[in-house]
Design an enzyme around this catalytic site. Structure first.
Site, mmCIF file in Angstrom:
data_model
loop_
_atom_site.group_PDB
_atom_site.id
_atom_site.type_symbol
_atom_site.label_atom_id
_atom_site.label_comp_id
_atom_site.label_asym_id
_atom_site.label_seq_id
_atom_site.Cartn_x
_atom_site.Cartn_y
_atom_site.Cartn_z
ATOM 1 N N LYS A 45 21.876 40.249 -61.077
ATOM 2 C CA LYS A 45 23.322 40.020 -61.028
ATOM 3 C C LYS A 45 23.996 40.608 -62.285
ATOM 4 O O LYS A 45 23.496 40.417 -63.400
ATOM 5 C CB LYS A 45 23.574 38.509 -60.946
ATOM 6 C CG LYS A 45 25.029 38.080 -60.987
ATOM 7 C CD LYS A 45 25.783 38.463 -59.735
ATOM 8 C CE LYS A 45 27.283 38.191 -59.899
ATOM 9 N NZ LYS A 45 28.098 38.975 -58.959
ATOM 10 N N GLY A 72 34.019 39.381 -58.604
ATOM 11 C CA GLY A 72 34.602 39.467 -59.946
ATOM 12 C C GLY A 72 33.600 39.167 -61.043
ATOM 13 O O GLY A 72 33.936 38.568 -62.073
ATOM 14 N N CYS A 131 32.598 48.493 -61.255
ATOM 15 C CA CYS A 131 33.003 47.294 -60.518
ATOM 16 C C CYS A 131 34.486 47.371 -60.188
ATOM 17 O O CYS A 131 35.315 47.456 -61.092
ATOM 18 C CB CYS A 131 32.730 46.017 -61.315
ATOM 19 S SG CYS A 131 33.285 44.560 -60.402
#
Lengths: 303, 244
Positions: A45, A72, A131
């Site tokens: 992660k 997020g 991201c």
């Protein structure tokens, strides 16, 4: 020799199948489904310097053959990852993992990468400059060749482990960014991260996820990812990890023919927690069907 | 054994407006507590559909679902003998607490998981009051089933077209309830939370995976961030906070 074996720089993987960051937690969550040791590696992660809750709910919307997400970068922060998450995974997985790193400034990337660099369990530092779900940083670094190179150069200066730059598909020229990273010293490229997408709820007339725009992934984006892997393979010499909508052993072979040395499986883990295991089990018979002796033979075959 | 198994539909019948009850046969050994859910794969839809477990035995389990979109619409058209690919036994489920006078409180499609819980509470000798809230008469279901396993059953409708007019909290007023187990829409859970009675609240969320992989359903609690799919869906009233 193991016919599924592939190399990412100096690191040898027993097979090319790696769960992608953000779809596999810190790995141990999946240990109740199967023995994690079958995996080539796993990308953990996305981790930042400070803890992050992430975006408000809803964070998920379904699409045709895919999903959009706006998590997020929820994560407990690098200190807690090293103190709690890596030790939980350690007894469950023997090979090296990929630490996925995000940041909101070059210093944050350098800080988090340096911390992971000291960890034995970590084999590769994957720098996420793509991201789409955070306001500052993230993708802002991945959409300009100059910024991507700057992050890469500064991280490389601070660490010993191989650095893979994870690129955004939300750019006009993916090749320029990949080349800039290679020139800045990157040891490899991971691509693609999610595409920027949106879904609107017809009942409310408003976007479904709280951030309105969010990262689109799943089998629907596979052709875009295959194309980008193909383009980048022609332009750089460093190894590529192909990512984008992989759901079957056939998909793995397609990405490798496009130029990937290994692959990451993302959204499919969420639909089927056994996806990576099933793909690894299926690879030998699909290889036989296409008369592939060793997987490493087909890397870039499409060129 | 894999947590994904193929189940055969034994029956699938309409029991109220847009509401269906489906019985599926197959291995149920991964179900450990009332309040858990399953995640169902449907043809042509990418993500699975999380649905709570209404009841189960050794060979089969039951779900009750409301048609709210493409997935549940597809399910409502399925017939006996058809098969479904299901990820089993997800979520924490309810925990029986050492309280004698308890209520199971359900709102709409939040009612189903409380049935297995009511049975479990009764089996452990508790005095169980069921409070089932619906919008209006045509939505009411499961009243008889609850009557068979609970000491008292109260049905409420918002418009008063059936049972007590008002909300579940209206029916709870003045009753001896030391503890409750609830599932329903967020405004109902919030109203229950406000009563100050301790209990367990089961939450609903848009989920990515249903087993903790994606962080798609994380929520803030007073004891840290929790994933509704793994550390929930059942949370304790003392750890829950509602954003005003």
């Amino acid at each position: 020799m193991n016919k599924l074996e592939v190399k990412l720089g100096d690191l040898t993987l027993k097979n090319p199948v790696i769960p992608a960051s953000g779809t596999f937690g810190f790995g141990y969550e999946f240990a109740r489904f199967y023995d994690l040791n079958i995996l080539g590696s796993m990308s953990l992660k996305g981790t930042t310097k400070d803890p992050r809750y992430g975006n408000p709910l809803p964070r998920i919307a379904e699409t045709e053959r895919g999903i959009i997400n706006a998590i997020g970068l929820q994560n407990p922060g690098i200190d807690a990852v090293i103190a709690n998450e890596l030790p939980k995974l350690k007894p469950l997985y023997n090979d090296k993992v990929i630490a996925n790193i995000s940041g909101f400034s070059v210093d944050e990337y350098v800080h988090t990468a340096s911390m992971f660099d000291k960890e034995d369990q970590v084999g590769i530092l994957e720098i996420n400059i793509s991201c789409p779900n955070v306001k500052a940083g993230g993708m802002a670094f991945g959409t300009s060749a100059e910024n991507a190179a700057m992050v890469c150069r500064e991280v490389k200066k601070a660490v010993k482990k191989p650095v893979f730059m994870k690129l955004s598909p939300n750019v006009t020229d993916i090749v320029a960014i990949a080349k800039a990273c290679e020139e800045a010293g990157a040891d490899g490229i991971s691509l693609i991260n999610t595409m920027l997408g949106m879904r609107i709820d017809l009942k409310t007339g408003k976007p479904i996820v709280s951030t309105k725009m969010a990262g689109f992934s799943g089998p629907a984006i596979k052709p875009v990812a295959v194309r980008m892997v193909y383009q980048v393979y022609e332009a750089v010499k460093i190894p590529i990890i192909g990512i984008g909508g992989i759901a079957t052993a056939e998909d793995v072979i397609e990405f490798m023919m496009a130029g990937a040395s290994a692959v990451q499986v993302g959204a499919q883990n969420l639909v089927n927690p056994y996806a990576c295991r099933d793909i690894i089990n299926d690879l030998p018979k699909v290889m036989e069907k296409y008369r592939i002796e060793k997987l490493s033979d087909i890397i870039g075959k499409a060129h | 054994m894999d947590h994904i198994q193929i189940y055969t539909i034994k029956s699938n019948v309409k029991i109220a407006e847009d509401t269906f009850k489906m019985v599926l046969s197959g291995d149920t050994s991964l179900i450990t507590a009332p309040g858990q859910f399953v995640n169902i794969q449907l043809d042509g839809l990418y993500l699975r559909r999380p649905i709570s477990i209404h009841d189960w035995d050794e060979q089969s389990f039951t779900i009750i679902y409301k048609v709210v979109g493409k997935g549940t619409e597809q399910m409502s058209k399925m017939a006996e003998g058809e098969k479904l690919d299901i990820l089993m036994g997800l979520g924490n489920g309810y925990t029986v607490m050492d309280k004698q006078n308890v209520a199971v409180v359900g709102g709409g499609v939040g009612v189903p998981p409380l049935y297995a819980m009511a049975k479990k509470l009764k089996a452990e000798g508790k005095h169980v009051i069921a409070v089932l809230g619906f919008g209006y008469k045509d939505q009411v279901f499961c009243e008889e089933e609850f009557k068979a396993v609970c000491d008292e059953v109260y049905v409420t409708t918002n418009d008063g077209s059936y049972g007590i007019k008002g909300f579940v909290t209206t029916a709870m007023e003045g009753k001896n309830i030391e503890y409750f187990y609830a599932c329903g829409p967020e405004p109902m859970l919030k109203a229950l939370h406000k009563t100050g009675i301790p209990g367990q609240l089961s939450f609903e969320a848009r989920m990515g995976c249903g087993f903790g992989g994606c962080m798609g359903c994380s929520c803030k609690t007073l004891t840290g961030y929790k994933r509704i799919c793994v550390e929930g869906p059942v949370m304790l009233t003392e750890e829950v906070t509602f954003d005003e």
